[in-house]
Write a protein that holds these residues in place. Structure first.
Motif, short mmCIF file in Angstrom:
data_model
loop_
_atom_site.label_atom_id
_atom_site.label_comp_id
_atom_site.label_asym_id
_atom_site.label_seq_id
_atom_site.Cartn_x
_atom_site.Cartn_y
_atom_site.Cartn_z
N GLY A 29 55.09 43.45 45.94
CA GLY A 29 54.85 42.01 45.89
C GLY A 29 56.14 41.21 45.92
O GLY A 29 56.20 40.14 46.55
N PRO A 41 50.44 38.02 46.51
CA PRO A 41 50.48 39.45 46.14
C PRO A 41 51.33 39.71 44.90
O PRO A 41 50.98 40.55 44.06
N PHE A 42 52.44 38.98 44.79
CA PHE A 42 53.30 39.14 43.62
C PHE A 42 52.59 38.72 42.33
O PHE A 42 52.63 39.44 41.33
N SER A 45 49.84 41.32 41.46
CA SER A 45 50.41 42.55 40.91
C SER A 45 51.00 42.32 39.53
O SER A 45 50.93 43.20 38.66
#
Length: 260
Positions: A29, A41-42, A45
């Motif tokens: 991410g 995405p970061f 996650s």
């Protein structure tokens, strides 16, 4: 099954493997966020990592405080694990210092043959970086006082001193974010900016993790769940915080003073 050793045999748990995959997705991410500026995405996650870490820590807390499974051999294992983890982190930051010094010693023609590169205004080491150094050194002193007061049985002073440590770490983080905000360069400007943001950014991440660990210890102190004979989690958190202090001292010398 009868146990033939003094170690605690943990029940089957999904959290170690789940946390491992969460760390992997977190690293991916970060790469996606840096390369394509997509932070979703970061963030996802990061949520998975915090979620799995919380549940894993909850189980470990239950085993130690309520089930009495953390005997002497188990606590020694915890401490050895923390020592090996800190050693691995030392080599991680060693790579950052190696990259910075290598690039500084042999600056490429594409960046003007000088270090810092042409057009990049480095930070004044006597400004925010020096203030952050004072803050972290002070937090290291206060957390040491916390440990000493706990061993003396002065839990009121331990609580106040640990609160001061968490506040100093939070102020450090805010000043580091302010430094990023006023920076005259971005992550992708040059090799100098990339290694600067990688080194100081990962250190900032370690400060956040250390602050979270100490904040958990603060809550445990307030509920009298930490005592001189039951403090392995707090001791490991203190070691981690001192590691963060030492790394910042070298970051300050190399990234801000050396070659400026």
């Amino acid at each position: 099954m009868k146990k033939f050793n003094s170690f605690h045999l943990v029940d089957l748990s999904p959290w170690p493997i789940f946390t491992s995959f969460s760390f992997l997705s977190f690293a991916l991410g970060v790469i996606i966020m840096v390369r394509s500026f997509n932070c979703y995405p970061f963030l996802f996650s990061l949520f998975l990592l915090l979620f799995s870490s919380f549940l894993w820590g909850r189980d470990v807390h239950r085993e130690g405080c309520y089930e009495g499974s953390h005997n002497f051999e188990v606590t020694v294992g915890f401490k050895l694990g923390m020592i090996f983890f800190i050693i691995s982190e030392c080599f991680f930051f060693l790579g950052m210092f190696w990259a910075y010094l290598h690039l500084a010693e042999i600056p490429d023609v594409s960046i003007g043959g000088v270090w810092p590169p042409v057009g990049v205004s480095s930070f004044d080491p006597k400004g925010i970086p020096f203030l952050n150094t004072v803050l972290l050194v002070s937090s290291g002193i206060s957390v040491t006082w916390t440990h000493h007061a706990m061993e003396e049985g002065d839990f009121k002073f331990s609580l106040v001193s640990l609160l001061v440590t968490v506040l100093l770490g939070s102020v450090f983080t805010m000043f580091q974010l302010l430094e990023y905000y006023v920076a005259s360069f971005t992550f992708s400007c040059s090799s100098y900016s990339s290694v600067y943001f990688m080194g100081t950014g990962f250190h900032g991440l370690h400060v956040l993790i250390g602050s979270a660990l100490l904040l958990i210890c603060l809550f445990r102190f307030s509920y009298l769940l930490i005592s001189p004979n039951h403090s392995v989690g707090f001791e490991c958190s203190v070691w981690y915080w001192h590691f963060v202090d030492v790394v910042w001292f070298f970051l300050y010398l190399v990234f801000y003073w050396w070659g400026v």
